[in-house]
Design a protein around this motif. Sequence first.
Motif, PDB file in Angstrom:
ATOM      1  N   PRO A  12     -43.748 -16.399  -4.625  1.00 10.91           N
ATOM      2  CA  PRO A  12     -42.628 -15.603  -4.107  1.00 10.91           C
ATOM      3  C   PRO A  12     -43.135 -14.499  -3.176  1.00 10.91           C
ATOM      4  O   PRO A  12     -44.296 -14.075  -3.283  1.00 10.91           O
ATOM      5  CB  PRO A  12     -41.996 -15.032  -5.363  1.00 10.91           C
ATOM      6  N   SER A  13     -42.283 -14.068  -2.297  1.00  4.24           N
ATOM      7  CA  SER A  13     -42.671 -12.973  -1.395  1.00  4.24           C
ATOM      8  C   SER A  13     -43.143 -11.790  -2.227  1.00  4.24           C
ATOM      9  O   SER A  13     -42.524 -11.451  -3.242  1.00  4.24           O
ATOM     10  CB  SER A  13     -41.455 -12.553  -0.558  1.00  4.24           C
ATOM     11  N   GLY A  14     -44.250 -11.232  -1.783  1.00  6.01           N
ATOM     12  CA  GLY A  14     -44.770 -10.073  -2.501  1.00  6.01           C
ATOM     13  C   GLY A  14     -45.759 -10.441  -3.580  1.00  6.01           C
ATOM     14  O   GLY A  14     -46.395  -9.577  -4.184  1.00  6.01           O
ATOM     15  N   SER A  15     -45.945 -11.741  -3.822  1.00  2.83           N
ATOM     16  CA  SER A  15     -46.909 -12.117  -4.886  1.00  2.83           C
ATOM     17  C   SER A  15     -48.337 -11.838  -4.419  1.00  2.83           C
ATOM     18  O   SER A  15     -49.235 -11.675  -5.245  1.00  2.83           O
ATOM     19  CB  SER A  15     -46.745 -13.591  -5.222  1.00  2.83           C
ATOM     20  N   GLY A  16     -48.542 -11.800  -3.089  1.00  2.70           N
ATOM     21  CA  GLY A  16     -49.870 -11.424  -2.600  1.00  2.70           C
ATOM     22  C   GLY A  16     -50.596 -12.543  -1.879  1.00  2.70           C
ATOM     23  O   GLY A  16     -51.817 -12.523  -1.770  1.00  2.70           O
ATOM     24  N   LYS A  17     -49.839 -13.513  -1.346  1.00  5.87           N
ATOM     25  CA  LYS A  17     -50.492 -14.651  -0.672  1.00  5.87           C
ATOM     26  C   LYS A  17     -51.367 -14.151   0.456  1.00  5.87           C
ATOM     27  O   LYS A  17     -52.571 -14.441   0.525  1.00  5.87           O
ATOM     28  CB  LYS A  17     -49.427 -15.610  -0.155  1.00  5.87           C
ATOM     29  N   ASP A  18     -50.757 -13.367   1.368  1.00 12.41           N
ATOM     30  CA  ASP A  18     -51.554 -12.902   2.520  1.00 12.41           C
ATOM     31  C   ASP A  18     -52.758 -12.097   2.075  1.00 12.41           C
ATOM     32  O   ASP A  18     -53.870 -12.256   2.582  1.00 12.41           O
ATOM     33  CB  ASP A  18     -50.664 -12.037   3.449  1.00 12.41           C
ATOM     34  N   THR A  19     -52.541 -11.242   1.104  1.00 14.17           N
ATOM     35  CA  THR A  19     -53.622 -10.379   0.637  1.00 14.17           C
ATOM     36  C   THR A  19     -54.783 -11.207   0.083  1.00 14.17           C
ATOM     37  O   THR A  19     -55.946 -11.017   0.437  1.00 14.17           O
ATOM     38  CB  THR A  19     -53.085  -9.429  -0.459  1.00 14.17           C
ATOM     39  N   ARG A 130     -43.946  -4.021  -4.433  1.00 16.88           N
ATOM     40  CA  ARG A 130     -44.868  -4.323  -3.335  1.00 16.88           C
ATOM     41  C   ARG A 130     -44.133  -4.554  -2.005  1.00 16.88           C
ATOM     42  O   ARG A 130     -44.561  -4.099  -0.956  1.00 16.88           O
ATOM     43  CB  ARG A 130     -45.684  -5.573  -3.679  1.00 16.88           C
ATOM     44  N   ARG A 134     -44.640  -2.590   1.327  1.00 16.59           N
ATOM     45  CA  ARG A 134     -45.138  -3.261   2.536  1.00 16.59           C
ATOM     46  C   ARG A 134     -44.358  -2.769   3.766  1.00 16.59           C
ATOM     47  O   ARG A 134     -44.883  -2.728   4.859  1.00 16.59           O
ATOM     48  CB  ARG A 134     -44.975  -4.778   2.358  1.00 16.59           C
ATOM     49  N   ASN A 164     -51.854 -12.506  -9.811  1.00 15.43           N
ATOM     50  CA  ASN A 164     -52.263 -11.373  -8.971  1.00 15.43           C
ATOM     51  C   ASN A 164     -51.542 -10.131  -9.481  1.00 15.43           C
ATOM     52  O   ASN A 164     -50.769  -9.479  -8.780  1.00 15.43           O
ATOM     53  CB  ASN A 164     -51.887 -11.637  -7.508  1.00 15.43           C
ATOM     54  N   SER A 166     -53.193  -7.663 -11.068  1.00 16.52           N
ATOM     55  CA  SER A 166     -54.133  -6.551 -11.261  1.00 16.52           C
ATOM     56  C   SER A 166     -54.438  -5.987  -9.879  1.00 16.52           C
ATOM     57  O   SER A 166     -53.572  -5.935  -9.023  1.00 16.52           O
ATOM     58  CB  SER A 166     -55.390  -7.095 -11.959  1.00 16.52           C
ATOM     59  N   THR A 167     -55.687  -5.594  -9.640  1.00 15.18           N
ATOM     60  CA  THR A 167     -56.013  -5.042  -8.312  1.00 15.18           C
ATOM     61  C   THR A 167     -56.152  -6.187  -7.290  1.00 15.18           C
ATOM     62  O   THR A 167     -56.376  -7.338  -7.686  1.00 15.18           O
ATOM     63  CB  THR A 167     -57.367  -4.313  -8.374  1.00 15.18           C
ATOM     64  N   PRO A 168     -56.043  -5.865  -6.010  1.00 14.28           N
ATOM     65  CA  PRO A 168     -56.248  -6.903  -4.992  1.00 14.28           C
ATOM     66  C   PRO A 168     -57.613  -7.577  -5.135  1.00 14.28           C
ATOM     67  O   PRO A 168     -57.753  -8.778  -4.964  1.00 14.28           O
ATOM     68  CB  PRO A 168     -56.138  -6.115  -3.680  1.00 14.28           C
TER      69      PRO A 168
HETATM   70  N1  LIG Z   1     -52.986  -6.986  -6.443  1.00 14.06           N
HETATM   71  C1  LIG Z   1     -52.288  -6.151  -5.668  1.00 14.06           C
HETATM   72  N2  LIG Z   1     -52.190  -4.869  -6.015  1.00 14.06           N
HETATM   73  C2  LIG Z   1     -51.487  -4.005  -5.259  1.00 14.06           C
HETATM   74  N3  LIG Z   1     -50.822  -4.341  -4.130  1.00 14.06           N
HETATM   75  C3  LIG Z   1     -50.889  -5.633  -3.738  1.00 14.06           C
HETATM   76  C4  LIG Z   1     -51.612  -6.588  -4.457  1.00 14.06           C
HETATM   77  N4  LIG Z   1     -51.487  -7.777  -3.822  1.00 14.06           N
HETATM   78  C5  LIG Z   1     -50.716  -7.550  -2.735  1.00 14.06           C
HETATM   79  N5  LIG Z   1     -50.367  -6.265  -2.657  1.00 14.06           N
HETATM   80  C6  LIG Z   1     -49.523  -5.612  -1.670  1.00 14.06           C
HETATM   81  O1  LIG Z   1     -48.226  -6.138  -1.856  1.00 14.06           O
HETATM   82  C7  LIG Z   1     -47.567  -6.398  -0.599  1.00 14.06           C
HETATM   83  C8  LIG Z   1     -47.234  -7.903  -0.521  1.00 14.06           C
HETATM   84  O2  LIG Z   1     -48.445  -8.625  -0.422  1.00 14.06           O
HETATM   85  P1  LIG Z   1     -48.550  -9.924   0.495  1.00 14.06           P
HETATM   86  O3  LIG Z   1     -49.951 -10.368   0.467  1.00 14.06           O
HETATM   87  O4  LIG Z   1     -47.918  -9.639   1.833  1.00 14.06           O
HETATM   88  O5  LIG Z   1     -47.625 -10.914  -0.296  1.00 14.06           O
HETATM   89  P2  LIG Z   1     -46.981 -12.281   0.228  1.00 14.06           P
HETATM   90  O6  LIG Z   1     -47.809 -12.754   1.360  1.00 14.06           O
HETATM   91  O7  LIG Z   1     -47.082 -13.193  -0.976  1.00 14.06           O
HETATM   92  O8  LIG Z   1     -45.608 -11.952   0.553  1.00 14.06           O
HETATM   93  C9  LIG Z   1     -48.563  -5.990   0.453  1.00 14.06           C
HETATM   94  O9  LIG Z   1     -48.239  -4.650   0.865  1.00 14.06           O
HETATM   95  C10 LIG Z   1     -49.905  -5.993  -0.274  1.00 14.06           C
HETATM   96  O10 LIG Z   1     -50.790  -5.017   0.311  1.00 14.06           O
END
Ligand SMILES: Nc1ncnc2c1ncn2[C@@H]1O[C@H](COP(=O)(O)OP(=O)(O)O)[C@@H](O)[C@H]1O
Length: 685
Positions: A12-19, A130, A134, A164, A166-168
Amino acid sequence: MTPGVLFFVVGPSGSGKDTLLDGARAALGGTGRFAFARRVITRPADAGGEAHEAVDAATFARMKADGAFLIDWEAHGLAYGVPARCLDDLARGRHVIANGSRAVVADLLARVPDLVVVEITAPPELLARRLAGRGRETADVIRARLARTTPPFPEAATVVRVANDSTPQAGTERFVAALEAQTVRLTLTRLPLAAGQRALAVLPRDSSVVRAEDYLGPGRIDLAARGRSIRAEVALADPGTLAPDSVGLTGEVFERLGLPEGTPVVLTRTPTPASRAALRAKIRGGTLDEADYARVVGDIVEGRYPDSEVAGFLVAADRGLDDDEVLALARVRASFALRIRWDEPIVADKHSMGGIPGSRVTMVLVPIVAAHGLAIPKTSSRAITSAAGTADAMETLARVDLDADDVRRVVAQARGCVAWNGRLNHSTLDDVMNAITRPLGLESTRWSVASILSKKLAAGATHVVLDLPYGPRARIKSLAEATTLAQLFERVGAGLGLSVEAVPTDGTAPIGRGIGPALEARDVIRVLENDTAAPADLREKVLHFAGRIIAWDPAVGSREAARRRAEDLLGSGAAREALDRIVAAQGAREPIRPGRLTHTVVAPHAGVVTDIDGFAVAGIARVAGAPLDKSAGIDLRARVGDPVGKGEALFVIHASAATDLEAAAQLAATFSGFTIGEAKAASAG
Ligand SMILES: Nc1ncnc2c1ncn2[C@@H]1O[C@H](COP(=O)(O)OP(=O)(O)O)[C@@H](O)[C@H]1O
Ligand SMILES: O=P(O)(O)OC[C@H]1O[C@H](OP(=O)(O)OP(=O)(O)O)[C@H](O)[C@@H]1O
């Protein structure tokens, strides 16, 4: 060349795929083993987040029409495409990582040789926070994104989940580890070996994919591909035996995995059981609660423990279970079985702790209760160490290998059945436990309380009577022990919501006259036909238990009235007719008679029979051929307490093969199982 894996990163959006993709690119981008797909999106290049190729809608449509995308989709008002040139990387054995959509996994599965869906997860409250942080989307868009749902992944998809939460950095490490683990692929090979239930995977010592010796030892490995997986112990093959990039599976486990030879399968170490602390606490003599048992039993059923640790746990549990643990274990074991539902206020059942030859109570009890009108779907076991199990005896009259639908049909037609439980309440847990407890002679009576009642619960019973025979050679050695166990059965039964009556009974000698399938069935028919030759002890025991079951019928009320009702149903022949209905519904067969070859064992001197060793007599019946030869067995002619003259018949051995008869006669000559006291014992009597 083994094709590379396409890792489709979703969530889902915000899960941290890009990160996590950024983190993985930093960790793996330079290895040359992984390529990161650059997506084409109808989103402005400066929108932030991933470095995608930004195009307008018309360009996207033209690219799509030109076949530029391996897969494409629409979401959040945008169009997304993964370039088709990824297939070239895959063909050259490079792995490709692409940010994807949960909604198109099924389509993609058909387009690439090896797909692994990596689902990034995070708790909903984190997603919202998140996305707000963002700052890329408005509050409305964020709400819409969080509300988006997608279809479940197809069964055949291999899905790896990465939390995801915990920390990035932690998320990235988990992500990279998951990617790396999925690249440990070996070519599946079927070994010309059989290992029965034991799942064995053989790695070449000179494996080109893993350090094979790292996988030796008590742990297990998982081999998975296309949504299927098996768990196996590891053995090593000398160099040259197996192709270095392969893994060999023994026949049964190869069939269980169900994938063709040559399939690339992912090798991962079986996860360390999370319940290990609880298992060790039990082995050290501690007590576990229901949650502990659920975790331990779950890990055992999942094959996460080596047999040695399961054995240690079972020995510890066998030696020390307090009442609460027995109830907890019963509840957990019941939760692992599929519970059959009956549309009946009362579903009666009966169980005997066994160990007493003959005593074929069930085959008379079920017809009486069925004739009364209560549902009694009885399943019984075949002989394990005895001369006949109920299923063996019933099989001299009718089919017993019924499946669940047959049982429902038979009960609908005849209110009761006597089926073989081997095809019914099958449970992996029992397989695992029995494989260890039986050879070790484990299965304490307390442990079996949980096992028996959980099975009754799974069978859909609501009311259960239990026969607890006690005696020097029974599993239960004394009345005191039987009484304590009866209280435990009734307490645990109540804890499971069952009505249970557990009854200590005299287990010092065989019940009835027949020992062996056909001879026991003969006793049953004689009792049901009120034959003067019917064994009185068997008839009495049956009426006692039938009375207890019928007394549960609110229309009957008292135990005295119930006992009279049981006697009437037996005496009137109604029970006999009920057995005919049950036999017809299960599938009648030509009744098997006692073997025509006989040998009579006589008293070596006059006296009084003071003891009959059930084990010895059952042993003679087995040497005569029982239970496989259903006609073989023993027909008792004297009972404990009977005076016998020298040369008078103690019992008759039946067999259908002269060699079996001769062997049984010789064994009986060594020890007949009968103890005959001097005649004066009678006068001292
Ligand atoms: N483990 C994490 N802890 C804290 N913030 C995170 C973590 N993973 C992602 N984020 C932050 O959450 C927001 C959404 O992450 P993003 O990678 O864009 O998710 P997605 O691509 O799945 O939508 C971004 O601002 C990112 O910096
Ligand atoms: O079908 P779903 O699995 O729900 O995914 C919908 C879309 O969301 C993600 O896009 P994008 O990365 O642009 O959005 P995000 O960064 O907010 O996840 C993902 O790549 C899909 O394109």
